[in-house]
Design an enzyme around this catalytic site. Structure first.
Site, PDB file in Angstrom:
ATOM      1  N   CYS A   1      13.756  62.186   9.073  1.00 12.90           N
ATOM      2  CA  CYS A   1      14.478  60.799   7.723  1.00 12.90           C
ATOM      3  C   CYS A   1      14.072  60.764   6.717  1.00 12.90           C
ATOM      4  CB  CYS A   1      13.542  59.507   8.878  1.00 12.90           C
ATOM      5  SG  CYS A   1      13.387  58.276   8.168  1.00 12.90           S
TER       6      CYS A   1
ATOM      7  N   CYS B   1      17.653  58.975   7.423  1.00 18.48           N
ATOM      8  CA  CYS B   1      17.566  57.402   6.950  1.00 18.48           C
ATOM      9  C   CYS B   1      17.128  56.685   6.102  1.00 18.48           C
ATOM     10  CB  CYS B   1      16.439  56.226   8.221  1.00 18.48           C
ATOM     11  SG  CYS B   1      15.439  57.515   9.090  1.00 18.48           S
TER      12      CYS B   1
ATOM     13  N   HIS C   1       7.364  61.463   1.518  1.00 19.55           N
ATOM     14  CA  HIS C   1       6.514  62.372   2.748  1.00 19.55           C
ATOM     15  C   HIS C   1       4.956  62.408   2.182  1.00 19.55           C
ATOM     16  CE1 HIS C   1      10.488  63.886   3.269  1.00 19.55           C
ATOM     17  NE2 HIS C   1      10.561  64.787   2.118  1.00 19.55           N
TER      18      HIS C   1
ATOM     19  N   PHE D   1      15.958  28.199   4.063  1.00 15.11           N
ATOM     20  CA  PHE D   1      17.396  27.785   3.514  1.00 15.11           C
ATOM     21  C   PHE D   1      17.132  28.397   2.610  1.00 15.11           C
ATOM     22  CE2 PHE D   1      20.657  25.772   1.932  1.00 15.11           C
ATOM     23  CZ  PHE D   1      21.793  25.780   3.223  1.00 15.11           C
TER      24      PHE D   1
END
Lengths: 553, 553
Positions: A110, A115, A165, A531
């Site tokens: 990952c 990712c 890492h 909002f």
């Protein structure tokens, strides 16, 4: 071995060596006798990754018998998402674990190749798309595609990946108390024994967590030519700026990397057998979402060839083109200097042969909902089990194995989950597609923006966090959303969004609508919106929730 | 009057007039006899807004007695957030309403001068901040501050705001079936009678929804000079590019607009009496969040002067400087050609004098939890009631009034809610701050990134959607997060985030943690994350949830 645990023995030498590598970012340098800092870990890991031949020593973070003389409850083979989270959970439950990884860091593919770079690349794709669209307007200069270099972005990732890492190694040791051996291959001897760095370790259980890698289709010739990459080799081996890209496959990875390459100005063609977003591995994809996503990819200039059977990658040493058979059976050649393979992933199970595991016909390990394999005391988790090859599944599989090993019966059903991918947009969904909802419920209403009867080029919604510049310059680019409600029970049964800033919310929407009691349009309407909230579901629900008999919006 | 309801009478003439104004974006043109499209509404509204003197006719969308001869259940005075949502809900419940607005569109100040431009400006601030930070790296050219023009961005908004306005008018008529009269001032005669466009309307109830506007402090002289703006006049009147900005006040608006001005390269000074983010109107602001937000504003070059008492705005016709007394009592002058007032808002209640409403000592209308005022059959909603002046409150107040008018007893307590503002970041929070949590619970743990003991310049987390480029170039810029847990009950009691992409999720997190049964760290850990999820709460909870006795991370 390098012992990263004991500040007395050899720690000063290790720190001197790290010091010689340079200055940690932010000058994050530890004091004498103190554990390695994140900054020091980053220097050490980067050095090992950059010069593997000169760094063959394993990194040992293993308790001495004086510290802990218990037998290991489990050895986790592989310290990626599944192995690290499983290890942390087992340790937190009072168990003893040892985690082994061939890389010099925890976290697995990952943060190294998957990712994390994907998110960096997708963010670059989004920013490049905006820069190109806005060029000559406001402060945006003319877009200079020659400056948008895939190679430079890959290099930025490579230069920086040591930092995440480092956090994994530091956190796993200092905050989670895990034991691990890194930069060392594990050899499985039997269901209780693993050899690593010349020593054998015994454990009550093994947890297999070694993940998957791209499944290069054997029937396509020439995939070994220079210029052919997958998501992993792109990071490790890219050495020239591509000028033209052909993607083989129609997976999420193909969509994500294809959108990134196109956004840099590298003309991209996607060759896919199945229609995009209609593959079995992606469930609940709404037809309206699919149409918007593909229309917007085409709007950006991506060429999509559905029904294509890729035959050969052409070239000598380096790729020069791709030959495929199109949906009409015609043979077509595309010139290219860059081929990206996104045909899905499979595990490499050779190291587990001594165990005699049961494997399914697609090549994945067979395990039950507790992650137990066919071999007693051996658990398998994450991508080893097949799709969905998603982070939540990997981590929760690891935790599930840990819970069961620690004596708690726990099952994990990953058949339903929220899902997402990127193009230049963030695409997220959960629950049912409209077609599925209409099959399951007789009386479905939908809330959709833009509505079906609106002209999307002039309908300036959705406009929200991250899509305002699009909304004010070309509304159709600002996204698309749909909420599906069973009008009889008033329960929300599906939610779909293309845009920016809604991904995080879908984690919670998925939970709410899949609770046994469900989540009604009235409950949604009663929330307090922030909002301009990216998916607008709350206030749009409120505009309908007054109705005793619901009607679409 | 212009009757926008009846396609037979005069509709063709209206369409011919709209046609003469130009081509709708996306060529969204309606057929003869069909209602106005969004594109046509946009042209009509833009024309009225640009040339109010030539467009004094009211826009009528009122049912004829043949269509509906019932008495009105309510007249909503003001068609902004509160009035429009209240009207839609009352109509959906089978009631009859009439909504009146002085502007030629529904939606109120939000899409015209407030939240919509604020979000466009905050998105520009974010993109400018990234462009400046990344200059000379990857595809980003040297940043040219002379091209980053506040005036041009305001003009982009002004040119495009007709589109969202058009959607409100179209949706309210075609999808929600509301009746309304726009571009016409309402005169309140008594609690049942309103005069508009020369005609008197009777209703069982009145709902007052006219909002608030900047409260220019009377004790500061010179606020009438050219070059002094608030959020509304900035949109309507800005005519020169500012070169230097002084902000008076420390409200959310001050932080948001100040961050935007600074991001364009306009050196900005904020003069605030109270310390920033420690005002009564912002509750539950965590100290760590405050520190990160202010540090990052200062990192961008904003000058923040706390304890400042602004005395005068200097100049002749145009502003040339601001004089203030600093915390040490010294008088200081700052040269500037641009002053922005962000000192909070108050309603203008003069039109309601015939009603004899009870008003509190801060100048807000007194109403109970059903929105009933001191005068029978008169309801007041939204910003008329005081803080929080937020969209969710305005809309839900309107709905609450509608429900009670339609015979359902319904109370709305807006004392607790998720909150947010922008700097160049999105800042969101819900539940308790750490200090509040530690006062309320004896055993609080926190999950925080970066942790207190990490060097934030080298700790490359949070890295997520929208913060990847920062994480890989200067980690400290990539954000900050904290989750607070009562370790005894294991319930989450507060959540805090600075970064991008988490705002939408906080709507749901707030709901989950404020349920009577709460939401535990274990339930959070069991969700399915969409990694790299902006707030990382799910997986970070999972790293701790294995512990029977929780410890901070």
């Amino acid at each position: 071995m390098i012992d990263v645990r004991n500040p007395q023995d050899g720690f000063a030498a290790l720190r001197a060596r790290i010091s010689a590598l340079g200055d940690p970012v932010g000058d994050d340098r530890g004091a004498d006798g103190e554990p390695l800092t994140v900054g020091e870990w980053a220097l050490l890991i980067d050095d090992i990754v950059e010069h593997p031949d000169q760094n063959t020593e394993a990194l040992w973070n293993v308790a001495s018998p004086e510290e802990d003389d218990r037998e290991y409850d489990a050895i986790f083979i592989g310290g990626g998402a599944a192995g690290r989270f499983g290890s942390a959970f087992l340790k937190a439950r009072g168990g003893r674990q040892l985690t082994i990884d061939a890389w010099p860091f925890l976290g697995g593919s990952c943060p190294h190749q998957a990712c994390v770079p994907h998110h960096l690349f997708s963010e670059c794709a989004r920013e490049l798309d905006l820069a190109k669209h806005m060029q000559g307007k406001l402060w945006y200069p003319e877009f200079d595609a020659s400056k948008a270099s895939i190679l430079e972005i890959v290099k930025l990732f490579r230069a920086g990946r040591g930092m995440p890492h480092a956090i994994m190694n530091w956190q796993s040791k200092e905050q989670l108390g895990m034991e691990y051996i890194l930069n060392a291959a594990a050899t499985v001897i039997d269901e209780h024994t693993v050899e690593v760095d010349g020593r054998r370790f015994q454990a009550k259980n093994l947890v297999l967590c070694t993940g998957a890698r791209t499944d290069f289709p054997a029937e396509i010739s020439g995939l070994d030519r220079k210029g052919v990459y997958d998501f992993a080799s792109l990071i490790e081996e890219l050495d020239e700026e591509p000028t033209r890209c052909v993607i083989i496959g129609g997976s999420k990875v193909a969509l994500e990397y294809g959108s990134f390459f196109q956004a840099t100005g590298c003309q991209t063609t996607i060759l896919t057998r199945s229609p995009l977003l209609r593959t079995a591995s992606l469930h609940h994809v709404d037809e309206g979402l699919r149409d918007y996503v593909i229309d917007m990819m085409v709007d950006r200039g991506i060429e999509i060839v559905e029904g294509a059977q890729t035959l050969d990658v052409l070239g000598d040493d380096r790729v020069t083109g791709v030959r495929y058979r199109d949906a009409n059976g015609e043979i077509v050649e595309v010139e290219t200097d860059f081929v990206f393979v996104g045909t899905g992933e499979r595990p490499d199970l050779r190291m587990y042969e001594p165990l005699g595991l049961k494997i399914d016909d697609r090549g994945f390990v067979v395990a039950d909902a507790t992650m137990r394999t066919s071999v007693p005391n051996v658990y398998a988790v994450g991508d080893l089990l097949g799709p969905p090859m998603e982070m939540f599944k990997a981590r929760k599989c690891g935790v599930t194995a840990a819970r069961n090993i620690m004596g708690e019966h726990h099952e994990f059903d990953f058949s339903e989950y929220p899902d997402f991918f990127h193009t230049t947009y963030e695409v997220t969904w959960c629950g049912l597609s409209e077609a599925e909802a209409r099959t399951e419920y007789p009386n479905v209403i939908k809330i959709q923006m833009p509505p079906d009867d609106a002209d999307p080029e002039s309908f300036a919604l959705p406009a929200a966090e991250g899509s305002m510049l699009y909304a004010f310059t070309r509304p159709i680019l600002s996204g698309w959303l749909k909420l599906l409600v069973d009008a009889d029970s008033r329960k929300i049964v599906g939610a779909h969004h293309v845009g920016y800033g809604a991904k995080d919310a879908f984690q919670y929407i998925d939970y709410l609508i899949r609770r046994p009691e469900g989540f009604t349009i009235d409950q949604m309407a009663d929330l307090n919106e922030l909002f301009l909230n990216p998916e607008h579901f709350i206030q749009l629900s409120r505009l309908r929730a007054g109705q005793m008999s619901l009607v679409s919006l």
